[in-house]
Enzyme design. Structure first.
Site, PDB file in Angstrom:
ATOM      1  N   GLY A   1       0.812  -1.220   0.000  1.00 41.51           N
ATOM      2  CA  GLY A   1       0.000   0.000   0.000  1.00 41.51           C
ATOM      3  C   GLY A   1       0.842   1.266   0.000  1.00 41.51           C
ATOM      4  N   ASN A   2       0.263   2.347  -0.408  1.00 32.50           N
ATOM      5  CA  ASN A   2       0.934   3.645  -0.348  1.00 32.50           C
ATOM      6  C   ASN A   2      -0.087   4.773  -0.347  1.00 32.50           C
ATOM      7  OD1 ASN A   2       0.710   3.368  -3.428  1.00 32.50           O
ATOM      8  ND2 ASN A   2       2.342   1.920  -2.920  1.00 32.50           N
TER       9      ASN A   2
ATOM     10  N   THR B   1       8.856   3.615   0.487  1.00 27.44           N
ATOM     11  CA  THR B   1       8.744   2.246  -0.018  1.00 27.44           C
ATOM     12  C   THR B   1       9.232   1.240   1.027  1.00 27.44           C
ATOM     13  OG1 THR B   1       9.335   0.779  -1.850  1.00 27.44           O
ATOM     14  CG2 THR B   1      11.074   2.271  -1.107  1.00 27.44           C
ATOM     15  N   GLY B   2       8.609   0.071   1.002  1.00 32.89           N
ATOM     16  CA  GLY B   2       9.125  -1.051   1.771  1.00 32.89           C
ATOM     17  C   GLY B   2       9.005  -0.971   3.272  1.00 32.89           C
TER      18      GLY B   2
ATOM     19  N   SER C   1       7.484   2.987  -4.364  1.00 34.00           N
ATOM     20  CA  SER C   1       7.809   2.491  -5.712  1.00 34.00           C
ATOM     21  C   SER C   1       6.664   2.796  -6.696  1.00 34.00           C
ATOM     22  CB  SER C   1       8.072   0.982  -5.659  1.00 34.00           C
ATOM     23  OG  SER C   1       6.924   0.325  -5.151  1.00 34.00           O
ATOM     24  N   GLU C   2       5.487   3.144  -6.157  1.00 33.76           N
ATOM     25  CA  GLU C   2       4.333   3.422  -7.012  1.00 33.76           C
ATOM     26  C   GLU C   2       4.099   4.923  -7.182  1.00 33.76           C
ATOM     27  OE1 GLU C   2       3.109   1.184  -8.640  1.00 33.76           O
ATOM     28  OE2 GLU C   2       2.688  -0.641  -7.527  1.00 33.76           O
TER      29      GLU C   2
ATOM     30  N   HIS D   1      -3.574   3.899  -2.213  1.00 35.51           N
ATOM     31  CA  HIS D   1      -3.525   2.609  -2.900  1.00 35.51           C
ATOM     32  C   HIS D   1      -3.439   1.509  -1.840  1.00 35.51           C
ATOM     33  CE1 HIS D   1      -2.372  -0.814  -5.204  1.00 35.51           C
ATOM     34  NE2 HIS D   1      -1.123  -0.815  -4.788  1.00 35.51           N
TER      35      HIS D   1
ATOM     36  N   HIS E   1      -4.654  -2.982  -0.955  1.00 31.48           N
ATOM     37  CA  HIS E   1      -5.002  -4.292  -1.506  1.00 31.48           C
ATOM     38  C   HIS E   1      -6.109  -4.917  -0.649  1.00 31.48           C
ATOM     39  CE1 HIS E   1      -0.403  -4.473  -2.673  1.00 31.48           C
ATOM     40  NE2 HIS E   1      -1.070  -3.594  -3.405  1.00 31.48           N
TER      41      HIS E   1
ATOM     42  N   HIS F   1      -4.183  -6.917  -8.758  1.00 34.38           N
ATOM     43  CA  HIS F   1      -3.288  -6.140  -7.905  1.00 34.38           C
ATOM     44  C   HIS F   1      -3.993  -5.521  -6.690  1.00 34.38           C
ATOM     45  CE1 HIS F   1       0.044  -2.804  -7.861  1.00 34.38           C
ATOM     46  NE2 HIS F   1      -0.323  -3.153  -6.651  1.00 34.38           N
TER      47      HIS F   1
HETATM   48  P1  13P Z   1       5.699   0.629  -1.761  1.00 38.02           P
HETATM   49  O1  13P Z   1       6.059   0.142  -0.373  1.00 38.02           O
HETATM   50  O2  13P Z   1       6.928   0.835  -2.617  1.00 38.02           O
HETATM   51  O3  13P Z   1       4.833   1.850  -1.708  1.00 38.02           O
HETATM   52  O4  13P Z   1       4.894  -0.516  -2.498  1.00 38.02           O
HETATM   53  C1  13P Z   1       3.845  -1.176  -1.895  1.00 38.02           C
HETATM   54  C2  13P Z   1       2.837  -1.696  -2.875  1.00 38.02           C
HETATM   55  O5  13P Z   1       1.765  -2.042  -2.479  1.00 38.02           O
HETATM   56  C3  13P Z   1       3.156  -1.774  -4.305  1.00 38.02           C
HETATM   57  O6  13P Z   1       1.986  -2.041  -5.029  1.00 38.02           O
END
Ligand code: 13P
Length: 268
Positions: free
Chosen positions: A29-30, A45-46, A77-78, A97, A99, A160
């Site tokens: 998520g982001n 990220t991460g 990363s998104e 974003h 899931h 996704h």
């Molecule tokens: P990030 O941690 O880089 O934001 O990525 C998480 C993610 O859900 C990518 O779809």
């Protein structure tokens, strides 16, 4: 005007909410927030979005280039996906974003959320299409999402997850909650033998309520040309319904058709 540190704290709070509600696993998520046309805050990220503190949050420009990030943190990363939303939707001030299990299951099964089953989902979201699959972190996802941005405030990402955006962080998050709640109800009612859909007339009355409330954002009630012509609106024109039981590509056809009609009306 809320100061930057407060906004960072709010991002951490929403991160906790999406994590605690099971809308993301591990480091998924982001979240981002627009400060102005050239400065945006985003999650790194991460990291687990459920355990962030304000110093985790990065600042980027409109191209996703780092303006400020503490040691050990890099922007999501998104970030390209977030930046595409801001670029194409100047009314948007925040992007989320995640899931969520049910919404993502529909995105994996290739079933867009189009069946009108409860008033709140119809008013808040209308339909939720599925953007074609793209490899995370590449331009493929922004490109896939792009064609839906002018018509919807929530999009499923094939295989996704889900993407929501709005005029504030809280509203963007609430859209994510609404998408997941809608997906959950749709799934459960399918398990119980299939939902009894609202009638065309009932949907049209809900669309009228949305228009009367002057709710912000993009929604089929505001863009459907059938509706403007006094005919059946997008949600009950028949195509969306059938898209629910067929593939994502038939939904794409519906969107492409709407886009074509809108552009034709604008004389483009
Ligand atoms: P990030 O941690 O880089 O934001 O990525 C998480 C993610 O859900 C990518 O779809």
């Amino acid at each position: 005007m809320v100061n930057e540190f407060e906004i960072k704290k709010q991002i951490c709070d929403i991160g906790k909410r999406i994590y605690n509600q099971g809308m993301v696993a591990a480091n998924d998520g982001n979240i981002s927030v627009k400060l102005n046309d050239h400065e945006f805050l985003c999650t790194p990220t991460g990291v687990s979005k459920g355990f962030m503190t304000p110093e985790f949050i990065c600042k980027v420009d409109e191209n996703g280039k780092v303006l400020q990030a503490n040691a050990g943190f890099k922007p999501s990363s998104e970030i390209k996906m977030h930046m595409r939303v801001y670029k194409e939707r100047p009314d948007v001030n925040s992007v989320v974003h995640a899931h969520p299990i049910y919404a993502t299951s529909f995105a994996i099964a290739g079933i867009p959320l189009t069946q009108p089953i409860m008033p709140e989902a119809v008013i808040a979201l209308g339909c939720v299409p599925i953007a074609e699959y793209g490899t995370p972190s590449t331009e493929e996802i922004p490109d896939a999402v792009s064609k839906y941005l002018q018509y919807f405030d929530a999009v499923l990402l094939a295989n996704h997850g889900a993407l929501t955006y709005s005029d504030s962080l809280l509203n963007a998050y609430h859209k994510m909650e609404s998408v997941e709640f809608y997906a959950k109800l749709l799934f459960n009612s399918k398990m119980l033998g299939g939902p009894k859909e609202l009638s065309n007339e009932q949907v049209e009355r809900l669309y009228e309520i949305r228009r009367q409330f002057g709710l912000k954002g993009k929604h089929p009630a505001n863009v459907c040309l059938n509706n403007k012509n006094g005919e059946k609106s997008c949600h009950n024109c028949g195509n969306c319904h059938s898209a629910a039981s067929s593939s994502a590509s038939s939904q794409d056809d519906v969107i492409a058709e709407i886009t074509k009609k809108v552009l034709a009306q604008l004389g483009k």
